[in-house]
Design a protein around this motif. Structure first.
Motif, mmCIF file in Angstrom:
data_model
loop_
_atom_site.group_PDB
_atom_site.id
_atom_site.type_symbol
_atom_site.label_atom_id
_atom_site.label_comp_id
_atom_site.label_asym_id
_atom_site.label_seq_id
_atom_site.Cartn_x
_atom_site.Cartn_y
_atom_site.Cartn_z
ATOM 1 N N CYS A 32 0.828 -1.221 0.000
ATOM 2 C CA CYS A 32 0.000 0.000 0.000
ATOM 3 C C CYS A 32 0.855 1.260 0.000
ATOM 4 O O CYS A 32 0.345 2.351 0.285
ATOM 5 N N THR A 99 -7.822 -5.648 7.772
ATOM 6 C CA THR A 99 -8.859 -5.796 6.756
ATOM 7 C C THR A 99 -8.905 -4.573 5.859
ATOM 8 O O THR A 99 -8.985 -4.683 4.630
ATOM 9 N N ASN A 100 -8.829 -3.390 6.474
ATOM 10 C CA ASN A 100 -8.843 -2.152 5.697
ATOM 11 C C ASN A 100 -7.646 -2.090 4.748
ATOM 12 O O ASN A 100 -7.759 -1.652 3.599
ATOM 13 N N LEU A 103 -8.284 -4.424 1.819
ATOM 14 C CA LEU A 103 -9.281 -3.811 0.944
ATOM 15 C C LEU A 103 -8.659 -2.708 0.085
ATOM 16 O O LEU A 103 -8.993 -2.560 -1.095
ATOM 17 N N ASP A 104 -7.753 -1.934 0.675
ATOM 18 C CA ASP A 104 -7.062 -0.887 -0.088
ATOM 19 C C ASP A 104 -6.251 -1.491 -1.234
ATOM 20 O O ASP A 104 -6.242 -0.974 -2.359
ATOM 21 N N SER A 107 -8.571 -2.732 -3.927
ATOM 22 C CA SER A 107 -9.139 -1.606 -4.679
ATOM 23 C C SER A 107 -8.148 -1.098 -5.725
ATOM 24 O O SER A 107 -8.529 -0.738 -6.843
ATOM 25 N N THR A 119 -14.639 -6.081 -4.982
ATOM 26 C CA THR A 119 -13.896 -5.253 -4.037
ATOM 27 C C THR A 119 -14.779 -4.135 -3.479
ATOM 28 O O THR A 119 -14.753 -3.844 -2.281
ATOM 29 N N GLN A 120 -15.563 -3.526 -4.351
ATOM 30 C CA GLN A 120 -16.471 -2.465 -3.913
ATOM 31 C C GLN A 120 -17.487 -2.997 -2.909
ATOM 32 O O GLN A 120 -17.799 -2.337 -1.900
ATOM 33 N N ARG A 123 -15.808 -3.531 0.442
ATOM 34 C CA ARG A 123 -15.562 -2.235 1.081
ATOM 35 C C ARG A 123 -16.836 -1.671 1.696
ATOM 36 O O ARG A 123 -16.847 -1.187 2.835
ATOM 37 N N TYR A 126 -17.753 -3.504 4.778
ATOM 38 C CA TYR A 126 -16.826 -3.175 5.852
ATOM 39 C C TYR A 126 -17.161 -1.805 6.456
ATOM 40 O O TYR A 126 -17.066 -1.592 7.662
ATOM 41 N N ASP A 127 -17.574 -0.855 5.599
ATOM 42 C CA ASP A 127 -17.843 0.514 6.058
ATOM 43 C C ASP A 127 -19.215 0.679 6.695
ATOM 44 O O ASP A 127 -19.422 1.588 7.503
ATOM 45 N N GLU A 264 -15.309 -10.894 4.688
ATOM 46 C CA GLU A 264 -15.918 -10.071 3.642
ATOM 47 C C GLU A 264 -15.307 -10.365 2.272
ATOM 48 O O GLU A 264 -15.999 -10.378 1.259
#
Length: 411
Positions: A32, A99-100, A103-104, A107, A119-120, A123, A126-127, A264
């Protein structure tokens, strides 16, 4: 490159297992474009229900943030939305969990429509709890009365409903894509062409192996798949038709696994992982140069079990043999650099997909009879006789079985 403190709480793990997880999370940070400046860890039987770390360790984390002048903390542990919010307020920097982070990465790397939608979806799921928490806090601050609800809270509810609708719309689009995938899979099955899926831990070399197999089947380089030495270089499933030694099969390159792969993501990428479930054979690619390859093997097999793919025949290959000083004679090594073992692997794939029957009579002591379960998908037992020190077993099976059990042949 952004700088961060990597934090983690060791809950009932041995030191080696915890170190593996922290090293892997550091690699995820690097993927990342985040540089880990320092670590803050603690052993505990559970997370503190408010701030994950206990008070003293939280103060240590705050000191590290000030000393290194970082504006990000990454937690290995998957934390609740409430915990992340409280830690963020205490430390006055952005706080994310593993997890975040994953997901990044997903994405950034998703290329196909399906991968982007998956992926969307992950996310948004998760949000969404963040919005429920914010609604709850807003309601509590207003006393929880309907007549106290203001415009700000109404906007929050509208936004939450919007996200829920987005989730519903994406699920419909993915269902449509799954139907298309299933139809393509049905047509492939009707053509009787066999399919092989490459599986394994992320960055084990699956895409490199696929490209080498394409090279050996005389495919042009424009058919090669993307490969890079980093976690999750491949998200989209790639399919190539392989012809070798007069036989053909479809080869699938799939997303790699990691420890504690977030629920997720497993849910969101189910259609991608269908390539694994539908395969006639799995090639489990293992990074033999990684000191923790046994733990990575176990994680891969556990993930296969979660997606109900644990009954499919498997060939294990230990990649990156060019980096090894010593080798185990009982393991099957390959190298995508030196090309060691590639031709032998291709012959084994063909022999396994289009098997010739091998008959063998073996004698197994009782402590070795787990091998019967291990190779159950590669053979059938035609006779079994128990004797004082074990069992004499006659079996018929494929080349994988024959090569693995020949050393136990009864004279």
């Amino acid at each position: 490159m952004q700088k961060a403190i990597l934090a983690g709480i060791n809950i009932n793990k041995d030191d080696q297992e915890f170190q593996i997880i922290m090293d892997e999370t550091k690699e995820l940070c690097l993927a990342c474009d985040i540089e880990v400046i320092d670590f803050c860890t603690q052993k505990s039987r559970r997370l503190d229900p408010r701030t994950a770390f206990r008070k003293g360790k939280l103060e240590e984390l705050k000191d590290l943030i000030i000393r290194h002048e970082v504006n990000l903390v990454v937690f290995y542990n998957n934390l609740s939305i409430a915990m992340l919010s409280r830690i963020q307020k205490e430390c006055d920097v952005r706080v994310v969990d593993r997890t975040n982070l994953i997901l990044d990465i997903f994405s950034m790397r998703a290329k196909t429509k399906e991968a982007k939608l998956q992926t969307q979806l992950a996310r948004l799921k998760y949000d969404l709890p963040k919005l429920y928490l914010e609604e709850f806090d807003a309601d509590r601050q207003r006393g929880g009365k309907d007549h106290n609800r203001g415009a700000g809270e109404t906007k929050l509810e509208i936004y939450r409903r919007k996200i829920e609708k987005e989730i519903s719309d994406i699920n419909k689009q993915l269902d449509s894509l799954r139907l298309s995938n299933q139809e393509r899979s049905r047509k492939r099955n009707e053509s009787f062409i066999k399919s092989v899926s490459l599986v394994g831990y992320t960055n084990a070399g699956k895409s490199s192996l696929m490209n080498l197999i394409l090279k050996y089947s005389n495919k042009k380089e424009d058919k090669f798949v993307f490969e890079k030495d980093m976690l999750f270089a491949t998200l989209d499933t790639s399919i190539r038709n392989i012809s070798y030694d007069g036989q053909s099969f479809l080869l699938f390159d799939t997303v790699g696994f990691v420890s504690d792969l977030p629920h997720e993501l497993i849910e969101a990428f189910k259609s991608t992982l269908d390539a694994v479930n539908d395969a006639d054979l799995l090639i489990h690619v293992i990074d033999a140069s990684d000191p923790y390859f046994n733990e990575q093997k176990e994680i891969t097999y556990n993930t296969l079990k979660v997606i109900n793919a644990n009954d499919i025949p498997v060939i294990e290959v230990y990649n990156k043999s060019d980096k090894l000083m010593e080798k185990d004679e009982h393991l099957r090594y390959i190298s995508c650099v030196s090309e060691e073992g590639i031709e032998e692997l291709l012959h084994l794939i063909i022999e396994t997909l289009y098997p010739k029957d091998y008959a063998l009579t073996i004698k197994l002591t009782y402590d070795k009879q787990y091998l019967l379960d291990k190779y159950k998908n590669h053979m059938k037992i035609t006779s079994l006789e128990n004797v004082d020190d074990g069992s004499i077993i006659s079996i018929v099976g494929d080349k994988v079985m024959f090569d693995s059990l020949i050393e136990y042949r009864k004279d």
